[in-house]
Scaffold this motif. Structure first.
Motif: not given
Length: 287
Positions: A207-226, A276-280
């Motif tokens: 609910s809080h992620v905002k898709y970056p416009p430049i990534a939408q234009e370039n069709g970039v998607q995936g899973r980022v591990v933080v 230390k904690y990790t989330v995708p």
């Protein structure tokens, strides 16, 4: 005046009665009813197709969101299971038995050195070193008539050090434990938790992620591990991307993780510690 059914072509004959029906207007009016019916049917079919497509689209989006939520839940459960195995492995490490106590002898008695006799030929022995026979002694000396000063103290310190008898020296006292207030743990007895559990964490991220416009234009998607650190007060710090997809997606994932509310901190030996904690964070373009 009687009611006229506009969809019935008979009204055209009433209007053009006793008139020139070869005129083009009569032919146009004659086909009005059929054109209206065709247009109405086309409108209904189009509305049905659009409504069906929208319904399918909504259902497909909901199914995709549920699938992504299940995948993220599986990912988090795998991470949690791995942390649990590491905790169990740490508990199974063999314990080193304590060293036995040693006995220490503070002092020892001084002993005299025994000199072994040496056998030599008679001609090699000096006269003063030879034992005289009793009958050749000129003077008889009574036993005990001469006083000889003996050793005053036959006890000495054994080189000013402790001599161990039968056992090793006592172990040195344990070094003071290092300060662990700032230590970051990878595995703890009670891991930190997001308010509401894993499901609430996934819903909050989506609910809080905002898709970056430049990534939408370039069709970039995936899973980022933080990866980040849950502090002793539950706040989040040290946010960093450990699995990158795209710079714009990485920045957005780090931003949304940094803005998370306070967690319930992890505990070790009953005290709150840094963990230390990790989330995708998943980015999926909508078709």
């Amino acid at each position: 005046m009687a009611k006229i059914d506009l969809y019935d072509p008979k009204w055209v004959d009433l209007v053009f009665a006793e008139k020139n029906k070869t005129y083009g207007a009569y032919q146009l009016r004659k086909g009005t009813s059929s054109r209206n019916i065709k247009a109405l049917l086309i409108l209904l079919v189009t509305a049905a197709l659009v409504g069906g497509y929208l319904t399918w689209k909504i259902q497909a989006d909901n199914a995709e969101k549920e699938r992504l939520a299940r995948m993220e839940a599986i990912e988090l459960s795998k991470l949690k299971e791995q942390q649990k195995k590491e905790r169990e492995k740490a508990k199974e490490l063999p314990k080193i038995p304590p060293k036995p106590e040693q006995k220490v002898v503070e002092q020892v008695r001084e002993t005299q050195k025994f000199t072994a006799p040496v056998i030599k030929k008679d001609n090699l022995v000096k006269e003063e070193n030879q034992l005289k026979q009793q009958d050749k002694l000129d003077e008889k000396v009574a036993v005990g008539t001469e006083n000889k000063e003996g050793t005053k103290d036959r006890q000495v310190e054994a080189a000013k050090s402790n001599i161990v008898v039968g056992e090793a020296a006592p172990p040195p006292p344990p070094a003071p434990k290092a300060e662990v207030s700032n230590k970051v743990f990878d595995v703890v007895e009670v891991p930190p938790s997001f308010p509401g559990g894993q499901g609430a964490l996934l819903s909050w991220l989506q609910s809080h992620v905002k898709y970056p416009p430049i990534a939408q234009e370039n069709g970039v998607q995936g899973r980022v591990v933080v990866q980040f650190v849950v502090e002793k007060d539950g706040s989040v710090s040290g946010v960093q991307v450990v699995r990158s997809v795209d710079p714009s997606l990485d920045r957005e994932a780090a931003r949304v993780v940094s803005s998370m509310p306070k967690w319930t901190p992890g505990k070790q030996n009953g005290s709150a510690v840094r963990v230390k904690y990790t989330v995708p964070v998943t980015f999926k373009l909508q078709n």
